[in-house]
Design an enzyme around this catalytic site. Structure first.
Site, PDB file in Angstrom:
ATOM      1  N   HIS A 193      17.969 -36.607  -4.222  1.00  0.00           N
ATOM      2  CA  HIS A 193      17.208 -37.039  -3.042  1.00  0.00           C
ATOM      3  C   HIS A 193      15.723 -36.711  -3.163  1.00  0.00           C
ATOM      4  O   HIS A 193      15.006 -36.770  -2.167  1.00  0.00           O
ATOM      5  CB  HIS A 193      17.780 -36.379  -1.779  1.00  0.00           C
ATOM      6  N   ARG A 245       4.347  -0.362  -4.623  1.00  0.00           N
ATOM      7  CA  ARG A 245       4.036  -0.863  -3.285  1.00  0.00           C
ATOM      8  C   ARG A 245       2.744  -1.673  -3.249  1.00  0.00           C
ATOM      9  O   ARG A 245       2.405  -2.275  -2.233  1.00  0.00           O
ATOM     10  CB  ARG A 245       3.916   0.306  -2.308  1.00  0.00           C
ATOM     11  N   LYS A 255       6.282  -4.270  -3.709  1.00  0.00           N
ATOM     12  CA  LYS A 255       7.714  -4.071  -3.517  1.00  0.00           C
ATOM     13  C   LYS A 255       8.110  -4.170  -2.048  1.00  0.00           C
ATOM     14  O   LYS A 255       9.058  -4.856  -1.696  1.00  0.00           O
ATOM     15  CB  LYS A 255       8.110  -2.700  -4.090  1.00  0.00           C
ATOM     16  N   TRP A 293      -2.633  -2.760  -1.732  1.00  0.00           N
ATOM     17  CA  TRP A 293      -2.293  -4.177  -1.817  1.00  0.00           C
ATOM     18  C   TRP A 293      -3.211  -4.856  -0.814  1.00  0.00           C
ATOM     19  O   TRP A 293      -3.086  -4.643   0.392  1.00  0.00           O
ATOM     20  CB  TRP A 293      -0.830  -4.404  -1.457  1.00  0.00           C
ATOM     21  N   GLU A 299      17.829 -17.596  -6.234  1.00  0.00           N
ATOM     22  CA  GLU A 299      17.474 -16.253  -6.696  1.00  0.00           C
ATOM     23  C   GLU A 299      16.949 -16.307  -8.135  1.00  0.00           C
ATOM     24  O   GLU A 299      15.957 -15.649  -8.472  1.00  0.00           O
ATOM     25  CB  GLU A 299      18.704 -15.331  -6.573  1.00  0.00           C
ATOM     26  N   CYS A 322       0.852  -1.182   0.000  1.00  0.00           N
ATOM     27  CA  CYS A 322       0.000   0.000   0.000  1.00  0.00           C
ATOM     28  C   CYS A 322       0.897   1.245   0.000  1.00  0.00           C
ATOM     29  O   CYS A 322       1.889   1.320   0.702  1.00  0.00           O
ATOM     30  CB  CYS A 322      -0.941   0.093   1.177  1.00  0.00           C
ATOM     31  N   LYS A 381      13.152 -15.211  -9.279  1.00  0.00           N
ATOM     32  CA  LYS A 381      12.923 -14.196 -10.323  1.00  0.00           C
ATOM     33  C   LYS A 381      11.969 -14.733 -11.390  1.00  0.00           C
ATOM     34  O   LYS A 381      11.024 -14.067 -11.774  1.00  0.00           O
ATOM     35  CB  LYS A 381      14.240 -13.797 -11.017  1.00  0.00           C
ATOM     36  N   GLU A 423       8.334 -15.258  -9.900  1.00  0.00           N
ATOM     37  CA  GLU A 423       7.527 -14.072  -9.587  1.00  0.00           C
ATOM     38  C   GLU A 423       7.173 -13.272 -10.843  1.00  0.00           C
ATOM     39  O   GLU A 423       6.166 -12.578 -10.858  1.00  0.00           O
ATOM     40  CB  GLU A 423       8.184 -13.193  -8.516  1.00  0.00           C
ATOM     41  N   ASN A 480      -2.416   2.293   5.508  1.00  0.00           N
ATOM     42  CA  ASN A 480      -1.492   1.221   5.177  1.00  0.00           C
ATOM     43  C   ASN A 480      -1.207   0.479   6.469  1.00  0.00           C
ATOM     44  O   ASN A 480      -0.879   1.103   7.472  1.00  0.00           O
ATOM     45  CB  ASN A 480      -0.204   1.825   4.590  1.00  0.00           C
ATOM     46  N   GLY A 481      -1.363  -0.844   6.463  1.00  0.00           N
ATOM     47  CA  GLY A 481      -1.113  -1.622   7.688  1.00  0.00           C
ATOM     48  C   GLY A 481      -2.277  -2.553   7.945  1.00  0.00           C
ATOM     49  O   GLY A 481      -3.125  -2.782   7.076  1.00  0.00           O
TER      50      GLY A 481
END
Ligand code: M6R
Length: 607
Positions: free
Chosen positions: A504, A27, A602, A73, A481, A2, A485, A488, A99-100
């Site tokens: 395994h 965000r 983000k 968000w 990583e 947010c 990438k 997402e 926001n929160g």
């Protein structure tokens, strides 16, 4: 998670708010909205979707020089029009963006209902505006209405609030960042510093519990106990203004190609080539702390966690003391044992990741010393730690982190040499590492001149049901990583494993044509990684191999991508780059929104 932007001044508020939202959009981008006060009334415009969608429903002009804006968000309540901020009180006299998370919103909801007020949406935020409305209607001042409401609330908030009958903007912070920008005859509020840089360099970082009462030319700040405080004005760094797209097609593209320059910023002035050591002034690490530390613990989420894993290995290699990386979101809940003599490193691009903030608070509560490895100057983690190293990537706007990863690795490498030199690392070895580190930006540039057959890799990956990423040692976190990438951005299920673990379990996934990405630089583990490669090939897998230039193993890949040679301890700085390009190009090929992947944000400012 947010984004909030607010303005009170003399200019038309709408374009200022929309531009602020545009810069905060990374965000969260489930829905967006603005509320603008023209002196007589407050007009609200909102829509599901991105800022672009909002722009298409906005009238060409909305009068008013004061307003609030929000990009959401979703946490509580679906992605719908009614759940889109700003929210209004029952009588329309207060509008608020939040926001929160309000943890006790159910009980607050009952309280609102007891006053005969029905919430129109399902968000936790809406109860706050109704409670403020009830207080205001009962004769409270705007400040009192906010204070009394927040006194009842449990959870986290960054709030910006407009009042129909008052020429004032009130902001409150508890756990979700808010920064006030001071202009001449105008004030701004933002969740992040960089939208402010277009208007002013003078900013005030609000602390948890703070309330700010803004008029066009004044700022009053009080603590949650109602004590007035003198706000500390900070001057924003220049680098925060360079956050425009320029000629690049996407922020991710821009940020991938900015890595050599970002890396130079991170390294400059922080190494002592003569002594073969790091020189991280901001760490304020006393000699005795370094010599006596029994171990190092590193914390981070997502990409920051993988950078921390590389840092962990480098610390063990150079300083020969135990180092362990923790996923921040798991750390606090497991009641960790904190050793006050140990060194804790909190790694975060945004410095606002709620899980990492909680971990930092837990360490501090138990007497531990924690250092930030952070990009955003003045962010919550940087200020909570009060010591550490800024990684100096400059603004990173693409949701997928790229240049922050390489700079985190570089900063941790410098830290490892500094710690190592107080212990077992020889001057000669320290010098060797630093010399290679200083060459890394140039080597990255030379890779960009010939990035290899990225398109061939995309052709193998684009239609895949799933992709396996493998690497050993320092390349295991690089594989993770690369998988993160691609997952997402392209929404392809990806699994990353240390190459030796493949047999395994994950090997069961392989069938004719399954793509496997293998990171195999020329280090002491290469031969073992090649065994995994052969095991994959024997099951019909197609191999995308990341290797070092001039290495004969190039022939082992169906698609082989070479990166320049570097010291074996620094290979992640180069091997990760083709993985970033592969993820970017695959997502583009599939028509995905590269900078704004679905469901993500983000800064993840909720636990
Ligand atoms: O701001 P931080 O570095 O603390 O963020 C941590 C993660 O949320 C972040 O790295 C996330 O995994 C990225 N989207 C990865 O590209």
């Amino acid at each position: 998670m947010c984004g909030i932007f607010g303005y009170i001044g003399t200019r038309s508020a709408l374009p200022v708010l929309v531009e602020g939202l545009r810069r905060l959009e990374y965000r969260g981008y489930d829905s967006t909205g603005v509320a603008i006060h023209d002196g007589d009334q407050i007009s609200v415009h909102k829509t599901v979707g991105k800022v672009q969608n909002l722009q298409s429903v906005l009238p060409s002009e909305v009068p008013g020089t004061m307003g609030i804006a929000h990009t959401r968000w979703a946490t509580h309540g679906g992605v719908t029009f009614v759940n889109t901020h700003p929210h209004a009180s029952h009588d329309g006299k207060i509008h608020l963006v939040h926001n929160g998370i309000i943890e006790n919103f159910r009980s607050l909801h009952r309280r609102v209902k007891a006053h005969g007020i029905e919430c129109v949406g399902e968000t936790d935020s809406e109860v706050l505006v109704h409670l403020m409305g009830i207080e205001l209607a009962g004769g409270a001042t705007p400040q009192e209405a906010v204070e009394r409401t927040l006194h009842l609330a449990r959870g986290t908030w960054g709030l910006s609030i407009l009042f129909l009958d008052h020429d004032v903007l009130i902001c409150a912070r508890n756990g979700s960042p808010l920064i006030i920008g001071q202009g001449d005859g105008e004030m701004f509020v933002s969740s992040d510093p960089h939208p402010l840089s277009a208007h002013t360099q003078r900013v005030v970082y609000m602390e948890d519990g703070d309330l700010a009462i803004l008029t066009r030319d004044s700022m009053k700040m009080v603590t949650h106990k109602g004590h007035s405080i003198d706000p500390t004005v900070t001057v924003l760094e220049d680098s925060w203004s360079e956050s425009d797209l320029g000629d690049s097609p996407h922020f991710m593209h821009k940020e991938i190609y900015e890595q050599p320059e970002a890396l130079r910023h991170c390294i400059a002035g922080r190494v002592d080539r003569e002594m073969g050591s790091g020189r991280l002034g901001g760490m304020r690490l006393g000699h005795s702390t370094m010599v006596q530390a029994p171990h190092v613990r590193l914390l981070g989420c997502g990409t920051a966690n993988f950078a921390a894993e590389i840092g962990q290995m480098l610390i063990e290699k150079m300083a020969r003391i135990p180092a362990v990386t923790h996923i921040s979101s798991e750390f606090r809940n497991n009641d960790p044992v904190i050793n006050p003599k140990a060194i804790y490193l909190a790694v975060s691009q945004s410095g606002e990741t709620a899980d990492t903030i909680s971990a930092v608070k837990e360490i501090k509560l138990k007497g531990g010393q924690v250092f930030g490895v952070v990009n955003v100057v003045g962010s919550t983690i940087a200020r909570l730690c009060g010591q550490g190293v800024y990684i100096h990537s400059g603004p990173e706007q693409s949701v997928a982190s790229t240049k922050a990863f390489t700079n985190m690795v570089a900063a941790l490498t410098i830290f490892a040499t500094q710690l190592g030199r107080t212990r077992h690392l020889s001057k000669a070895k320290g010098r060797e590492i630093i010399e290679h580190l200083q060459q890394a930006p140039h080597l990255m540039e030379s890779y960009f001149e010939n990035p290899g057959p990225i398109d061939e890799a995309v052709a193998l990956l684009a239609e895949a049901k799933s992709v396996l990423f493998l690497g050993r040692g320092l390349s295991a976190p690089v594989a993770k990583e690369g998988a993160l990438k691609l997952m997402e951005l392209a929404y392809i299920p990806c699994l990353a494993y240390p190459a030796g673990e493949m047999k395994h379990g994950p090997i069961a996934l392989l069938e004719e044509g399954s793509p496997v990405v293998i990171v195999a630089p020329n280090d002491h583990l290469k031969e073992k990684t090649l065994s995994a490669l052969h095991e994959c090939r024997a099951r019909g897998a197609k191999i995308i191999l990341i290797h070092e230039e001039g290495d004969t193993i190039a022939s082992e890949g169906d698609v082989s991508i070479a990166v320049p040679r570097i010291h074996p301890w620094l290979t992640p700085l180069l091997t990760v780059v083709p993985l970033q390009l592969i993820a970017y190009s695959t997502a583009l090929h599939l028509g995905k929104d590269v900078d704004r992947p679905r469901n993500l944000a983000k800064s993840v400012t909720v636990e």
